[in-house]
Design an enzyme around this catalytic site. Sequence first.
Site, PDB file in Angstrom:
ATOM      1  N   ARG A 290     -10.560 -11.282   1.896  1.00  0.00           N
ATOM      2  CA  ARG A 290     -11.415 -12.336   1.332  1.00  0.00           C
ATOM      3  C   ARG A 290     -10.737 -13.703   1.431  1.00  0.00           C
ATOM      4  NH1 ARG A 290     -11.543  -9.069  -4.237  1.00  0.00           N
ATOM      5  NH2 ARG A 290     -11.283  -7.434  -2.683  1.00  0.00           N
TER       6      ARG A 290
ATOM      7  N   LYS B  50       0.847  -1.200   0.000  1.00  0.00           N
ATOM      8  CA  LYS B  50       0.000   0.000   0.000  1.00  0.00           C
ATOM      9  C   LYS B  50       0.879   1.246   0.000  1.00  0.00           C
ATOM     10  CE  LYS B  50      -4.084  -1.610   2.547  1.00  0.00           C
ATOM     11  NZ  LYS B  50      -5.069  -1.368   1.489  1.00  0.00           N
TER      12      LYS B  50
HETATM   13  N1  BES Z   1      -8.219  -3.493   4.214  1.00  0.00           N
HETATM   14  C1  BES Z   1      -8.418  -3.092   2.876  1.00  0.00           C
HETATM   15  C2  BES Z   1      -9.709  -2.349   2.644  1.00  0.00           C
HETATM   16  C3  BES Z   1      -9.883  -1.027   3.358  1.00  0.00           C
HETATM   17  C4  BES Z   1      -9.669   0.149   2.686  1.00  0.00           C
HETATM   18  C5  BES Z   1     -10.316  -0.982   4.656  1.00  0.00           C
HETATM   19  C6  BES Z   1      -9.865   1.355   3.321  1.00  0.00           C
HETATM   20  C7  BES Z   1     -10.502   0.227   5.290  1.00  0.00           C
HETATM   21  C8  BES Z   1     -10.291   1.393   4.628  1.00  0.00           C
HETATM   22  C9  BES Z   1      -8.417  -4.308   1.951  1.00  0.00           C
HETATM   23  O1  BES Z   1      -7.671  -5.391   2.374  1.00  0.00           O
HETATM   24  C10 BES Z   1      -7.854  -3.857   0.650  1.00  0.00           C
HETATM   25  O2  BES Z   1      -6.730  -3.446   0.629  1.00  0.00           O
HETATM   26  N2  BES Z   1      -8.649  -3.939  -0.401  1.00  0.00           N
HETATM   27  C11 BES Z   1      -8.248  -3.496  -1.683  1.00  0.00           C
HETATM   28  C12 BES Z   1      -8.740  -4.507  -2.685  1.00  0.00           C
HETATM   29  C13 BES Z   1      -8.181  -4.316  -4.069  1.00  0.00           C
HETATM   30  C14 BES Z   1      -6.721  -4.660  -4.094  1.00  0.00           C
HETATM   31  C15 BES Z   1      -8.936  -5.216  -5.015  1.00  0.00           C
HETATM   32  C16 BES Z   1      -8.885  -2.148  -1.946  1.00  0.00           C
HETATM   33  O3  BES Z   1     -10.020  -1.925  -1.520  1.00  0.00           O
HETATM   34  O4  BES Z   1      -8.228  -1.298  -2.531  1.00  0.00           O
HETATM   35 ZN    ZN Z   2      -5.614  -5.240   1.806  1.00  0.00          ZN
END
Ligand code: BES
Ligand code: ZN
Length: 500
Positions: A351, A277
């Site tokens: 997931r 990230k």
């Molecule tokens: N933990 C994150 C989602 C999230 C984002 C929670 C903002 C709280 C606040 C999750 O694991 C994630 O990173 N999801 C990605 C998925 C993508 C790579 C398909 C996302 O939402 O960007």
């Molecule tokens: Zn994530």
Amino acid sequence: MDFQFKSLAAEKEHVGVVFCDSKNRLLGFAKKLDQISKKCISSVINSDTSFQKRKSKSFDYAIVHSPANLKISKLYVFKLGDYSKFSIRDFQILGGNLFSLISFYQEDKVGIYPDGIISKDVSAINSVSEIILGSLLASYKFDKYKTVNKKEEKSLKIKIYSAIHSRIENNYLSVLAVSEGVSMTRNLVTEPPNVMTPPEIAKNAASLSKYGVEVTVLGEKEMTKLGMGSLISVGRGSEYESKLAIMKWTGHKNKKKKPIAFVGKGVSFDTGGVSLKPANGMQEMKYDMGGAGVVVGLMKTLAMRKAKVNVIGVVGLVENHIGNMATRPSDVVTSYSGQTIEVLNTDAEGRLVLADALFYTQEQYKPEFMVNLATLTGAIVVALGNEYAGLFSNNDKLSKQLEEAGKIEDEKLWRFPLHKNYDKMINSPIADMQNIGTGHPGSITAAQFLQRFVNNTPWAHLDIAGTTWTKSLMPTSPKGSTAFGVKLLNRFVNKYYEGK
Ligand code: BES
Ligand code: ZN
Ligand code: ZN
């Protein structure tokens, strides 16, 4: 904060709180106090012209100092809007506002007279209980890591004076159970990720055994043996051992009755893994175990108030970190269900955790239904902001019940569609599925992914990415962890499943 319950009498030692309506008419026992003080109270509020004009819903007040013939040093007169239409949530907010007032003036001993705030829709006993709950929830604070500038507050003692004081007292344990469950969730989520690691969250889950919850914790060895390759793949870059904690509360008179089940995503920190990230905002990912936090807090609430229902709580606990053995984008893993997954983005890890946790839950416990909670997608925040959580479900009845409970508690849900054409978007060219979708609807493809692991069990997924954490003060939640979901699911269990 500590509550006592007393029959109606004039408060003798300290500060009092009474209520009046929008036309400045005193309610309940306040009328009696006014008589005793020879109309001292009503004459003060009636001569305060600015107080007379103010009309807000529940946060205007006047102060009457040392009303005549009473031994009260200070009396707050709280002005209410149309209380005859107050909902459960309005009473909670009133309690939150009362707490703000009392703590703003640094009072430490207060007597409150709530009788007379009579709503058409809420019973007298529930009205007072919700006021108490609202004030308990608003009083939450987390300052254990402060060594300087720590505010040493005297503990607040509140006496509730009421004609139905003993019935309110009998209900107090249930109120306390909700506030304790919410506080536990808030603590788990607020703790930093170097402290609240997967093993530590599991330990907290195990601590519920003192309330009669049976807790089992599986470690990596056991999970590997079971074939939980999907969950295990997420923690491979972490120094901390991944865990699956299973909490079982058997409160129904028929101990063999099918349980209901709650499943939580517990990513103690989400760096994104190798699909790292951006640095900006990454610190927020300590709350990526918010779903698991809610399930643990909810189990505490249900056990503390001895809910008449059989419940299973399952939390998948991992840290999504970078490391030598971390999963790579394009790795293929085999889930506990036997289905294979091509991991195209290691940041879509929630997931992967839930896939094994959900399949395990339905297979082991054959629950009546499963509800999972997860801070699953950034896309749900784009769609709904911080107001509603996303609801995805294969079952209309379950969805309606959850939506209804959410409305009551002001933890609102908005249902999104599932469809076979969305499901197609996660087919992989080389495995059974891939962990990210090919199209735009990121929250829906994430939900479609989860649905492949529920095996037709009635199921609902709550995407709480936007509601787990608040950057602004709310009426019954300070900034930070909201514990969104604990009140909602406690209400849902109580309203639809308890004793049935
Ligand atoms: N933990 C994150 C989602 C999230 C984002 C929670 C903002 C709280 C606040 C999750 O694991 C994630 O990173 N999801 C990605 C998925 C993508 C790579 C398909 C996302 O939402 O960007
Ligand atoms: Zn994530
Ligand atoms: Zn995540």
